[in-house]
Design a protein around this motif. Structure first.
Motif, short mmCIF file in Angstrom:
data_model
loop_
_atom_site.label_atom_id
_atom_site.label_comp_id
_atom_site.label_asym_id
_atom_site.label_seq_id
_atom_site.Cartn_x
_atom_site.Cartn_y
_atom_site.Cartn_z
N SER A 283 3.95 -3.34 14.00
CA SER A 283 3.49 -3.84 15.31
C SER A 283 4.56 -3.68 16.39
O SER A 283 5.09 -4.66 16.93
N ARG A 489 8.98 -6.68 12.27
CA ARG A 489 8.47 -6.05 13.49
C ARG A 489 9.55 -5.16 14.11
O ARG A 489 10.75 -5.44 13.99
N TYR A 539 5.47 -14.14 16.34
CA TYR A 539 4.68 -13.19 15.56
C TYR A 539 5.57 -12.13 14.92
O TYR A 539 5.12 -11.00 14.68
N GLN A 544 1.75 -13.84 10.46
CA GLN A 544 1.28 -14.39 11.73
C GLN A 544 0.52 -13.34 12.55
O GLN A 544 -0.49 -13.64 13.17
N ARG A 545 1.00 -12.10 12.50
CA ARG A 545 0.33 -11.04 13.26
C ARG A 545 -1.05 -10.74 12.68
O ARG A 545 -2.01 -10.50 13.42
N THR A 546 -1.16 -10.77 11.35
CA THR A 546 -2.44 -10.51 10.71
C THR A 546 -3.45 -11.59 11.07
O THR A 546 -4.63 -11.30 11.36
N TYR A 548 -3.45 -13.41 13.76
CA TYR A 548 -3.80 -13.24 15.17
C TYR A 548 -4.80 -12.11 15.36
O TYR A 548 -5.81 -12.26 16.08
N GLN A 549 -4.57 -10.98 14.69
CA GLN A 549 -5.46 -9.84 14.86
C GLN A 549 -6.82 -10.06 14.21
O GLN A 549 -7.82 -9.53 14.68
N VAL A 558 -0.55 -7.81 20.24
CA VAL A 558 -0.02 -9.07 19.71
C VAL A 558 1.10 -9.57 20.61
O VAL A 558 2.01 -8.81 20.97
N THR A 560 4.53 -11.56 22.00
CA THR A 560 5.89 -11.59 21.47
C THR A 560 6.71 -12.55 22.33
O THR A 560 6.16 -13.36 23.10
#
Length: 563
Positions: A283, A489, A539, A544-546, A548-549, A558, A560
């Motif tokens: 990401s 990330r 994120y 956490q990113r997964t 959110y997406q 996403v 930051t």
């Protein structure tokens, strides 16, 4: 038939001619060779300083080799696709005596031969449908394709009488014999594309043989494809030509003038398909610095026009390159010309060489690093990507993340000043969030058989900093042992553009050294900033990113930290 999927893209680069041999034609092989030869000579007389390309698929490969053997004085480039020079080692020769003993109007053996030829294509179509079961459009397209093939197979069976099939087999036999007897006379540059699941010809083994017999031959191996390679899904012929630096306008390839920019389909293939998983895992977040010093998300601080030199930290194995190229193409429609080590363009290849990451680098603008290439790019107002730390940074040891290995010479600053180019330093962090070096160069050199492998691999490798002392001047190529981590990330930060226009850098070496020191110091500061600020990113973790997406959509940007 093999031209159908490729003539549109090839037509943007080449003047395309197609040889058609009617079914009832009885011209012997040498007659066909002379026919093609006359066409080649005609084209050569019109443009004597440009190469003539011969694309030979199966039987056409025999024709192309024969023409090349008879005309060593003409600059030819042969692209051979599963060449039928291996006819005598295939399943086809036993058909000849059988067909000679049968009535001419029977169709014995033809359905079997067609199944060998078309089987790979049908397999590829089936595989494509399995990959996209939820796509109604794809399923409908596949059904239409299969429906259109049914009458085609019926027509072919009715048309290909035994006498025609027998003639074609004899033509294949004579063509293979003729071209094989003259391989020693072929001076042409050859690019051979071979399939790993060719049911008609032993193309893989033939690649092994031809690569040894031909003087200038490269191979790209497609292990999951069948005999009808040009008709199968997933192959872009022009992309292969570009990736192997086979395209040229004169007697040798020029990395500057012969470069063909990536097409939209090549961009989508690499970044929307092949690289999609890596992009989701890392990401990437990109920031840039405006002229007033404000840091913004995106590339708003990058000049819109060149010449521009991007200089920064080279992450482990160059893992930062993909997101960097993608961002510049997607956001600013700018092609970056990356200066890469000559090793990437002169590495030893095999007869089972598959398309690789090095091939992709060539498609997206990489070229050998040299003062001449940099001079020519800047004179064309290009965006040049330069890593002063080179291979030493990209192949660093354990615990050396984010350590710069820049030489003391400020030559790239002076080169930029010659063209009033803008220099943009950048930092990138995140490699330690996805992998850890557990077996570095020092460790490997203490293992005898690994040491011998590294030394063998680096024999004959061009050294570009032989006049420099210390580690910067010498770096053997090797593959570090890595331990993957739960993906973190990637963070990029482009510093404030450094204008060389109006400065006395070119004539005053002390000013050049001072400017070089400022750029190097700025690059260190950018990485220090990112290492600190990434701790504030809610994120940073892939978990956490997964989440959110999944809530807002995979294509959603996403958030930051606030810069």
């Amino acid at each position: 038939m093999g031209l159908i999927l490729h003539h549109q893209s090839l037509g943007k680069v080449f003047q395309v001619r197609c040889l058609h041999i009617p079914l009832d034609d009885r011209t012997p092989f040498e007659g066909l060779v002379k026919f093609v030869e006359n066409s080649v000579k005609d084209e050569h007389s019109r443009s004597p300083n440009r190469p003539v390309y011969l694309l030979g698929d199966s039987f056409g490969g025999c024709l192309a080799l024969a023409v090349a053997a008879r005309n060593p004085h003409i600059d030819l480039v042969l692209i051979l696709v599963n060449p039928a020079t291996s006819f005598n080692k295939s399943h086809l020769p036993p058909f000849i005596p059988v067909l000679e003993a049968l009535p001419r109007d029977l169709h014995f053996g033809i359905p079997y031969a067609l199944s060998l030829i078309l089987g790979g294509s049908l397999k590829m179509a089936a595989a494509r449908s399995e990959e996209a079961l939820l796509s109604q459009q794809t399923v409908e397209e596949l059904l239409r394709t299969i429906s259109s093939l049914i009458p085609l197979l019926s027509d072919l069976t009715d048309t290909l009488r035994n006498d025609i099939f027998l003639w074609k087999l004899k033509l294949l036999k004579s063509g293979a014999s003729y071209s094989n007897s003259r391989l020693h006379a072929v001076e042409a540059q050859v690019l051979m594309l071979v399939s790993g699941k060719d049911n008609l010809l032993p193309s893989g083994n033939e690649a092994d043989r031809l690569r040894k017999s031909l003087k200038n031959c490269r191979v790209r191996y497609f292990k999951d494809n069948g005999h009808t390679l040009l008709l199968e899904d997933g192959l872009n012929l022009l992309s292969v030509i570009k990736a192997t630096t086979t395209y040229r306008r004169s007697n040798q390839h020029d990395f500057v003038t012969d470069y063909l920019p990536p097409t939209k389909s090549e961009f989508r293939q690499v970044f929307d398909r092949d690289n999609r998983l890596f992009s989701l895992a890392t990401s990437p977040v990109l920031f840039s610095t405006l002229k007033n010093g404000k840091i913004v998300r995106g590339l708003g601080g990058i000049p819109d026009k060149g010449p521009v030199v991007l200089v920064g930290y080279h992450m482990l194995l160059g893992l930062e390159l993909g997101p960097l190229y993608e961002a510049f193409l997607r956001e600013k429609n700018i092609i970056i010309r990356g200066m890469a080590h000559p090793f990437l363009f002169s590495q030893t290849e095999t007869s089972r060489q598959e398309m690789s990451r090095f091939d992709l680098l060539r498609i997206f603008g990489a070229l050998p690093v040299s003062p001449t290439n940099m001079y020519r790019l800047l004179s064309r107002k290009s965006f040049v990507l330069l890593y002063p730390g080179g291979a030493r940074e990209a192949l660093h040891r354990k615990g050396e993340e984010y350590k710069l290995y820049w030489p003391d010479q400020p030559e790239f600053v002076r080169m930029a000043a010659r063209f009033d180019a803008t220099i943009v330093p950048f930092g990138v962090v995140g490699e330690d969030d996805i992998a850890e070096v557990v077996l570095d160069y020092d460790d490997q050199m203490n293992i005898p058989f690994v040491q011998r492998w590294i030394e063998s691999m680096n024999q004959g490798v061009i050294r570009i900093r032989t006049d420099m002392d210390g580690e910067v001047g010498k770096q053997d190529f090797h593959l570090p042992g890595l331990l993957p981590k739960v993906p973190g990330r990637f963070y990029y930060l482009f510093g404030k553009p450094f204008e060389t226009r109006g400065m006395d850098i070119l004539k005053d070496r002390e000013s050049a050294i001072e400017a070089y020191s400022r750029i190097k110091s700025e690059t260190k500061s950018l990485m220090s900033y990112l290492l600190k600020k990434r701790e504030e990113d809610p994120y940073r973790s892939v978990v956490q990113r997964t989440v959110y997406q999944n809530s807002w959509g995979v294509s959603t940007e996403v958030p930051t930290f606030d810069p």
